[in-house]
Design a protein around this motif. Structure first.
Motif, PDB file in Angstrom:
ATOM      1  N   TRP A 298      -2.694  -1.657   0.983  1.00 36.87           N
ATOM      2  CA  TRP A 298      -3.395  -2.241   2.031  1.00 36.87           C
ATOM      3  C   TRP A 298      -3.832  -1.352   2.969  1.00 36.87           C
ATOM      4  CZ3 TRP A 298      -0.939  -4.890   6.593  1.00 36.87           C
ATOM      5  CH2 TRP A 298      -1.761  -5.255   7.325  1.00 36.87           C
TER       6      TRP A 298
ATOM      7  N   LEU B  71       1.380  -1.366  -8.742  1.00 38.27           N
ATOM      8  CA  LEU B  71       1.722  -2.708  -7.898  1.00 38.27           C
ATOM      9  C   LEU B  71       1.533  -3.661  -8.954  1.00 38.27           C
ATOM     10  CD1 LEU B  71       1.772  -4.385  -5.529  1.00 38.27           C
ATOM     11  CD2 LEU B  71      -0.714  -4.195  -5.010  1.00 38.27           C
TER      12      LEU B  71
ATOM     13  N   GLN C 170       4.853  -1.022  -1.744  1.00 36.73           N
ATOM     14  CA  GLN C 170       3.632  -0.778  -2.272  1.00 36.73           C
ATOM     15  C   GLN C 170       2.219  -1.423  -2.058  1.00 36.73           C
ATOM     16  OE1 GLN C 170       4.814  -1.268  -6.457  1.00 36.73           O
ATOM     17  NE2 GLN C 170       5.559   0.786  -6.845  1.00 36.73           N
ATOM     18  N   VAL C 171       2.527  -2.668  -1.722  1.00 31.56           N
ATOM     19  CA  VAL C 171       1.206  -3.477  -1.198  1.00 31.56           C
ATOM     20  C   VAL C 171       1.105  -2.926   0.168  1.00 31.56           C
ATOM     21  CG1 VAL C 171       0.777  -6.110  -0.578  1.00 31.56           C
ATOM     22  CG2 VAL C 171       2.024  -5.519  -2.329  1.00 31.56           C
ATOM     23  N   SER C 172       2.010  -2.836   0.920  1.00 32.38           N
ATOM     24  CA  SER C 172       1.362  -2.347   2.346  1.00 32.38           C
ATOM     25  C   SER C 172       0.818  -0.972   2.507  1.00 32.38           C
ATOM     26  CB  SER C 172       2.700  -2.337   3.293  1.00 32.38           C
ATOM     27  OG  SER C 172       2.532  -1.730   4.589  1.00 32.38           O
TER      28      SER C 172
ATOM     29  N   SER D 109      -2.931   0.864  -7.627  1.00 33.06           N
ATOM     30  CA  SER D 109      -3.091  -0.544  -8.298  1.00 33.06           C
ATOM     31  C   SER D 109      -2.422  -0.796  -9.136  1.00 33.06           C
ATOM     32  CB  SER D 109      -4.434  -1.000  -8.079  1.00 33.06           C
ATOM     33  OG  SER D 109      -5.159  -0.085  -8.897  1.00 33.06           O
TER      34      SER D 109
ATOM     35  N   MET E   1       6.706  -4.787  -1.963  1.00 33.37           N
ATOM     36  CA  MET E   1       5.772  -5.100  -0.674  1.00 33.37           C
ATOM     37  C   MET E   1       5.487  -3.869   0.015  1.00 33.37           C
ATOM     38  SD  MET E   1       5.486  -8.348  -0.500  1.00 33.37           S
ATOM     39  CE  MET E   1       4.857  -8.275   1.153  1.00 33.37           C
TER      40      MET E   1
END
Length: 533
Positions: free
Chosen positions: A252, A156, A247-249, A153, A245
């Protein structure tokens, strides 16, 4: 006496006491099937015959004329006196000597109680040790996961902040440059207003007008001015955005995996070392350098590719993921290596998309046919040959079952899967999942593998789906001889371009054949038929 009974135990009263003077029972005689207080129990405790032949137990509540707990064998009607450790049940003497328990490990109640109590205590101790270890492991796991998700996090947030600052700083610099035009126009207008000489005013007015027009043309809502600087910034933002994106993926996916590991798994966690066997590649296909992508390089016909590299299993199960082109019919699963040329013989277990229908394939052993008369066997073989069924001289047949919904959810209608995960719980079952998005999956079907074949291997069978040739075209072919008709189909490259593929249909005397031009994008990439990932 009732005060000494455990609070959670129901008070059982003596069956021999009068109604107006009921006393709590101390023991229950299993043979007499009565509960007795201290006074009425004396006969059972002092009479040698009763003491030896009438087993006593803790008080058992009486029902309507009998005990709630059965004390006699339902088969022989005799008193239950022994405990079968193999079947974990109470038995009578006839069961122990004559019937199905005669070869089992039999114990008296007291001996069985002692042994099982010791076993329970040992298992309880083992569970306590396991629980203590699990608590320690759980605390360590929670700490590690919190730290990992925390780092993810933080990275991110840093990526988002850096990307924001990069874009805003560059745009702010551009806006500041535009402000120069406004400041220049203000200076020119102020100088013109202060000029009193008409000739000098008219001489400088041309420049004042130009500065004013430049100021009017300034648009603060625009981004950077076209040019190499803007192109470089767009490229840098795109690269950073893609990493962000990703890192977001990952963040998630990690959360989904923790909450629902059955239906969500990180792709990197299940990435395999599988690759397509180049020896099974057709002339109309090409293979990527890593052996994980198959490209269409010409006219695609039915072709079976074996998947190699399955060298180890996790928890005795193999897992692979494959994406499949929308232009092809396909079959994926397990087959016999020796029969992988045409899938006509040997074991086959798989998932098939053909004719806009999803079906499961399983191999079943045939035992009835061998007992049929010779004429009936010949007739059955003739019927199979006319129906294009596999030759089943080996005593096997492939059973096809249409799948109308996903798993147990009958309300979820089946759609064509584009990405499929296959899990082989070796050697008993084969499960297929439809991958939705990057991490979510829905179970399609689980097949039971009854075969003991040791030569099963993963495979994929690709076949160009029939597009349906117009009836009038076939009639023209039959009437006028050789003829050709061209169709166009679209396919989208991974670079984003939408390409048109020309397809010629050739015919001669009532027959029609399709031939596809190679599907290559302007970027140099060919269309991917299937991919392992």
């Amino acid at each position: 006496m009732s005060d000494n009974l455990p609070k959670d135990r129901q008070v059982v009263y003596c069956d021999m006491c009068t109604e107006d003077n009921k006393q709590p029972a101390r023991k229950t005689c299993m043979k007499c099937e009565i509960s007795m207080c201290v006074q009425h129990l004396q006969a059972h405790l002092t009479t040698p015959v009763l003491l030896q032949t009438h087993p006593l137990t803790e008080p058992i509540a009486s029902g309507n004329g009998g005990l709630v707990v059965t004390t006699k064998c339902p088969q022989h009607g005799k008193l239950l006196e022994y405990y079968c450790l193999d079947d974990l049940t109470c038995v009578c003497v006839s069961c122990a000597i004559e019937d199905q328990h005669r070869l089992h490990n039999m114990k008296t109640f007291s001996t069985a109680h002692k042994e099982l109590l010791e076993k329970v205590q040992a298992e309880q101790q083992a569970l306590l040790v396991k629980a203590d270890g699990a608590n320690t492991s759980l605390e360590k796991w929670e700490k590690n996961e919190r730290e990992k998700l925390g780092r993810s996090s933080v990275r991110l947030i840093e990526a988002v902040t850096n990307l924001r600052d990069l874009a805003l700083t560059r745009v702010q610099s551009s806006v500041s440059a535009r402000m120069v035009s406004i400041k220049t126009s203000k200076s020119s207008l102020q100088a013109a207003k202060s000029e009193e000489d008409a000739f000098r005013f008219l001489q400088m007015y041309s420049q004042v007008h130009q500065d004013l027009e430049n100021a009017k043309a300034v648009d603060f809502r625009k981004g950077l001015e076209p040019g190499s600087d803007r192109d470089k910034l767009v490229e840098e933002i795109t690269q950073r955005g893609e990493k962000m994106m990703e890192q977001v993926s990952n963040f998630w996916g990690s959360l989904l995996t923790h909450v629902d590991p059955e239906n969500h798994q990180e792709i990197n966690a299940v990435r395999s070392n599988l690759y397509f066997d180049s020896n099974t590649l057709g002339q109309d296909m090409t293979l990527s350098k890593d052996g994980r992508k198959v490209f269409n390089s010409g006219q695609l016909e039915k072709k079976i590719l074996l998947i190699q590299g399955m060298s180890f299993a996790v928890n005795n199960s193999y897992r692979w993921r494959i994406s499949l082109s929308k232009d092809c019919d396909w079959t994926i699963g397990l087959c016999d290596k020796k029969c992988a040329i045409n899938l006509q013989r040997g074991d086959i277990f798989g998932l098939c998309w053909k004719g806009n229908k999803l079906s499961s394939l399983t191999t079943e052993d045939l035992e009835v046919e061998n007992t049929l008369p010779v004429q009936l066997n010949k007739r059955a073989k003739h019927m199979r040959s006319t129906q294009n069924e596999p030759n089943r001289d080996t005593g096997q047949r492939v059973s096809t079952q249409v799948i109308s919904h996903c798993g147990e959810d009958v309300s979820e209608q089946i759609v064509r899967p584009e990405k499929v995960e296959v899990i082989w719980s070796c050697p008993t079952s084969l499960s297929f999942y439809n991958l939705i998005g990057q991490y979510q999956r829905r179970k399609i079907v689980t097949l039971t593998i009854g075969s003991t074949n040791q030569d099963l291997t993963p495979f994929v069978c690709l076949e160009m789906e029939s597009q349906g040739i117009p009836a009038d075209f076939v009639e023209d072919v039959y009437t006028f001889g050789s003829h050709a008709q061209q169709q166009q189909q679209q396919w989208k490259c991974s670079c984003g371009r939408v390409n048109v593929r020309n397809q010629n249909i050739y015919g001669f005397r009532g027959s029609a054949l399709k031939k596809s031009y190679p599907k290559t994008c302007a970027c140099g990439k060919a269309e991917v038929l299937c991919k392992l990932f």
